[in-house]
Scaffold this motif. Sequence first.
Motif, PDB file in Angstrom:
ATOM      1  N   PRO A 241       0.814  -1.217   0.000  1.00  0.00           N
ATOM      2  CA  PRO A 241       0.000   0.000   0.000  1.00  0.00           C
ATOM      3  C   PRO A 241       0.843   1.262   0.000  1.00  0.00           C
ATOM      4  N   HIS A 242       0.229   2.342  -0.453  1.00  0.00           N
ATOM      5  CA  HIS A 242       0.865   3.656  -0.347  1.00  0.00           C
ATOM      6  C   HIS A 242       0.958   4.025   1.128  1.00  0.00           C
ATOM      7  N   ILE A 243       2.154   4.442   1.556  1.00  0.00           N
ATOM      8  CA  ILE A 243       2.381   4.774   2.967  1.00  0.00           C
ATOM      9  C   ILE A 243       2.612   6.269   3.081  1.00  0.00           C
ATOM     10  N   ASP A 244       1.719   6.950   3.770  1.00  0.00           N
ATOM     11  CA  ASP A 244       1.852   8.389   3.959  1.00  0.00           C
ATOM     12  C   ASP A 244       2.775   8.699   5.139  1.00  0.00           C
ATOM     13  N   ASP A 245       3.476   9.832   5.046  1.00  0.00           N
ATOM     14  CA  ASP A 245       4.298  10.335   6.158  1.00  0.00           C
ATOM     15  C   ASP A 245       5.228   9.251   6.686  1.00  0.00           C
ATOM     16  N   LEU A 246       6.100   8.775   5.829  1.00  0.00           N
ATOM     17  CA  LEU A 246       6.998   7.688   6.208  1.00  0.00           C
ATOM     18  C   LEU A 246       7.916   8.062   7.368  1.00  0.00           C
ATOM     19  N   GLY A 247       8.384   9.310   7.392  1.00  0.00           N
ATOM     20  CA  GLY A 247       9.318   9.708   8.442  1.00  0.00           C
ATOM     21  C   GLY A 247      10.717   9.179   8.226  1.00  0.00           C
ATOM     22  N   ILE A 248      11.053   8.868   6.962  1.00  0.00           N
ATOM     23  CA  ILE A 248      12.362   8.327   6.613  1.00  0.00           C
ATOM     24  C   ILE A 248      12.992   9.264   5.594  1.00  0.00           C
ATOM     25  N   ASP A 249      14.299   9.534   5.740  1.00  0.00           N
ATOM     26  CA  ASP A 249      14.984  10.475   4.861  1.00  0.00           C
ATOM     27  C   ASP A 249      14.837  10.072   3.404  1.00  0.00           C
ATOM     28  N   ASP A 250      14.585  11.059   2.549  1.00  0.00           N
ATOM     29  CA  ASP A 250      14.440  10.821   1.122  1.00  0.00           C
ATOM     30  C   ASP A 250      15.799  10.730   0.454  1.00  0.00           C
ATOM     31  N   GLU A 251      15.794  10.011  -0.689  1.00  0.00           N
ATOM     32  CA  GLU A 251      17.056   9.777  -1.381  1.00  0.00           C
ATOM     33  C   GLU A 251      17.540  10.994  -2.139  1.00  0.00           C
ATOM     34  N   GLU A 291       7.921  18.814  12.882  1.00  0.00           N
ATOM     35  CA  GLU A 291       7.415  19.459  14.088  1.00  0.00           C
ATOM     36  C   GLU A 291       5.944  19.862  13.913  1.00  0.00           C
ATOM     37  N   PRO A 292       5.143  19.750  14.967  1.00  0.00           N
ATOM     38  CA  PRO A 292       3.708  20.028  14.827  1.00  0.00           C
ATOM     39  C   PRO A 292       3.379  21.492  14.573  1.00  0.00           C
ATOM     40  N   ASP A 293       4.307  22.394  14.897  1.00  0.00           N
ATOM     41  CA  ASP A 293       4.002  23.820  14.731  1.00  0.00           C
ATOM     42  C   ASP A 293       4.739  24.465  13.564  1.00  0.00           C
ATOM     43  N   ASP A 469      17.206  17.528  19.031  1.00  0.00           N
ATOM     44  CA  ASP A 469      15.863  17.901  19.482  1.00  0.00           C
ATOM     45  C   ASP A 469      15.848  19.228  20.247  1.00  0.00           C
ATOM     46  N   GLY A 470      16.823  19.446  21.120  1.00  0.00           N
ATOM     47  CA  GLY A 470      16.847  20.662  21.919  1.00  0.00           C
ATOM     48  C   GLY A 470      17.149  21.898  21.093  1.00  0.00           C
ATOM     49  N   PHE A 471      18.152  21.804  20.213  1.00  0.00           N
ATOM     50  CA  PHE A 471      18.511  22.947  19.373  1.00  0.00           C
ATOM     51  C   PHE A 471      17.358  23.311  18.449  1.00  0.00           C
ATOM     52  N   ARG A 472      16.730  22.308  17.873  1.00  0.00           N
ATOM     53  CA  ARG A 472      15.620  22.554  16.944  1.00  0.00           C
ATOM     54  C   ARG A 472      14.462  23.268  17.638  1.00  0.00           C
ATOM     55  N   ARG A 473      14.125  22.826  18.848  1.00  0.00           N
ATOM     56  CA  ARG A 473      13.008  23.437  19.562  1.00  0.00           C
ATOM     57  C   ARG A 473      13.343  24.866  19.984  1.00  0.00           C
ATOM     58  N   GLN A 474      14.592  25.104  20.412  1.00  0.00           N
ATOM     59  CA  GLN A 474      14.992  26.468  20.763  1.00  0.00           C
ATOM     60  C   GLN A 474      14.874  27.395  19.554  1.00  0.00           C
ATOM     61  N   PHE A 475      15.326  26.916  18.405  1.00  0.00           N
ATOM     62  CA  PHE A 475      15.255  27.699  17.173  1.00  0.00           C
ATOM     63  C   PHE A 475      13.804  28.076  16.860  1.00  0.00           C
ATOM     64  N   GLN A 491       9.023  18.720  21.443  1.00  0.00           N
ATOM     65  CA  GLN A 491       7.870  17.987  20.948  1.00  0.00           C
ATOM     66  C   GLN A 491       8.209  16.595  20.429  1.00  0.00           C
ATOM     67  N   ARG A 492       9.414  16.413  19.897  1.00  0.00           N
ATOM     68  CA  ARG A 492       9.725  15.177  19.193  1.00  0.00           C
ATOM     69  C   ARG A 492      11.071  14.628  19.650  1.00  0.00           C
ATOM     70  N   ASN A 493      11.194  13.306  19.603  1.00  0.00           N
ATOM     71  CA  ASN A 493      12.471  12.626  19.799  1.00  0.00           C
ATOM     72  C   ASN A 493      12.851  12.036  18.447  1.00  0.00           C
ATOM     73  N   ARG A 494      13.742  12.713  17.751  1.00  0.00           N
ATOM     74  CA  ARG A 494      14.058  12.364  16.365  1.00  0.00           C
ATOM     75  C   ARG A 494      14.544  10.922  16.220  1.00  0.00           C
ATOM     76  N   ARG A 495      15.456  10.515  17.079  1.00  0.00           N
ATOM     77  CA  ARG A 495      16.021   9.164  16.951  1.00  0.00           C
ATOM     78  C   ARG A 495      14.966   8.103  17.219  1.00  0.00           C
ATOM     79  N   ARG A 496      14.182   8.293  18.276  1.00  0.00           N
ATOM     80  CA  ARG A 496      13.161   7.302  18.614  1.00  0.00           C
ATOM     81  C   ARG A 496      12.102   7.221  17.515  1.00  0.00           C
ATOM     82  N   GLU A 497      11.745   8.370  16.940  1.00  0.00           N
ATOM     83  CA  GLU A 497      10.720   8.377  15.905  1.00  0.00           C
ATOM     84  C   GLU A 497      11.206   7.702  14.626  1.00  0.00           C
ATOM     85  N   LYS A 498      12.500   7.844  14.313  1.00  0.00           N
ATOM     86  CA  LYS A 498      13.024   7.151  13.145  1.00  0.00           C
ATOM     87  C   LYS A 498      12.961   5.644  13.336  1.00  0.00           C
ATOM     88  N   GLU A 499      13.276   5.182  14.539  1.00  0.00           N
ATOM     89  CA  GLU A 499      13.195   3.742  14.808  1.00  0.00           C
ATOM     90  C   GLU A 499      11.761   3.251  14.670  1.00  0.00           C
TER      91      GLU A 499
END
Length: 548
Positions: A241-251, A291-293, A469-475, A491-499
């Motif tokens: 099936p088509h998978i939306d919002d994979l959350g995996i880096d594009d080639e 990020e949600p915002d 995660d911390g630098f991104r949220r501060q920015f 808002q997000r844990n980048r490493r955990r979400e990639k897993e």
Amino acid sequence: MTEDISNDENKTMVARPQTVMLMGTSSHVGKSILATALCRIFHQWGRRVVPFKAQNMALNSYVTKDGLEMGRAQVAQAEAAGLAPAVDMNPVLLKPTGNACSQVVVDGRPIGNLSAKEYHKGKSVELWQNVTAALGRLATQYDTIVIEGAGSPAEINLKADDIVNMRVARYLHAPVLLIADIDRGGSLAALVGTLELLTPEERALVRGLVINKFRGDVTLLQPAVDFLEKKTGKPVLGIVPHIDDLGIDDEDSVSLEEKEAASDMKKELTLAVIETPKISNFTDFEALADEPDAQVVYVKTVAELRAAKPDAILLPGSKNTTQDLLHLRRHGLEGAIAEAVAGGTPLIGICGGYQMMGEEVRDPLHTESENDAVRGLGYLPMVTTFAAEKRTVQVKADCPALEFLDGALCAKGLPGYEIHMGRTDFTVPVRHPFHITWQGAERVNVWDGALRDDGQCFGTYIHGLFDHDGFRRQFLNVLRHKKGLPELPIQRNRRREKERAYDRLAETVRNALDMKQLCAIMKTAAAECKEWHDDGPVDTMKELLQNE
């Protein structure tokens, strides 16, 4: 099939690894993502699995721990397999520079720029020995190799000098899955037509068909499946099936079209990435887009930039910095960026984008283009000169106190990497926002980047800053404060979400493919092949088959 068919036999190192190769009816049918899924599935089953792609053409690249450059797709596949990325997974990388030329990176190091004709009519077959050497090293360490092809194996004009599709399959006697993207339309014709253009020996290597990116009720596709199996004599191993919002880096930047189509959502913050013709490593902004915002929009024109009304403008990396800089000037984007900055919009540049922000970019050796020197955008007091040697190194950096707008960004242990041929000198003293403490395995004391006196504009050579995660949220919180919005916690844990993304992808593909049949095909192919044939460079696929 959800059955876990792993067993002790699958987990035991054998004399030759089991292999499976994914080829497509065209580019961008989902080979990379399906290879990532299989790497994750086999890793979950306890196999020692490794990804491999002989030759990649992409501007999204990565630097390994030992300072070598490889394609981003195999990085994601390595992560899915629980491995640190290594250049043997992608021994040849082509990075287009413009005018049908590419920088050729072999075993992680650039060997020069070649035209498409020079590469395909001579150099590519010379590099076959690098491909087989990498495969040989992987075969001693892993019991399963998931191989990705490139484009289509039926590109007759390229087949004679192919080192990434059927030549690899023949060398390994690897069973091939042929993949079509049904979302594009014409997938049945593409599968049948591709098989028709292969030689009988090549068709015999294709052991299954896969229909990818399907939307809707899969039972409605059964007549098509029956037709394909009867027409081709090949089993359809699955409909993914088509998978939306994979959350995996594009080639590569071909996926930017999909990002642009999906960028009409409205969030509190808008970040505009200037999409130049030779944009590279746009994965630097993937974490921001999650990020949600914050929404990340890619803009190509003055009208698009003005319509976006961005809260920040991001200048990405480039494989041809001077040409992209001239593109901004010719198409009015230089003036539109200046207009936005004059109105208070911050400007941030990474790598090539950072170089553009200076007073001048010089290329005396014509490393990237025929331009001797090009005037920069003038936001930072610096001059960049391209050198003969590329700098590729993983880094770790601190951000002691980056006075950005009316806030301050502070972080320790920012992971990232540098990949550039430019060397930057400052015409007056500047404030450097990042303190590099590690380059590879060496502890260092190096300052990076530049910050404009008013804190509105800064640039850096460090890719991957926003993955922290911390630098991104501060920015983002500084941008929120500028708009009168309340700050948000991380808002997000980048490493955990990639897993989690890899696990989600694996579950979807495992349920869609007949994994039991696939594993049986792989096991049979490995048993039938007694040795790999070191055929060396040959002129045609026919000669390759005859030699064997």
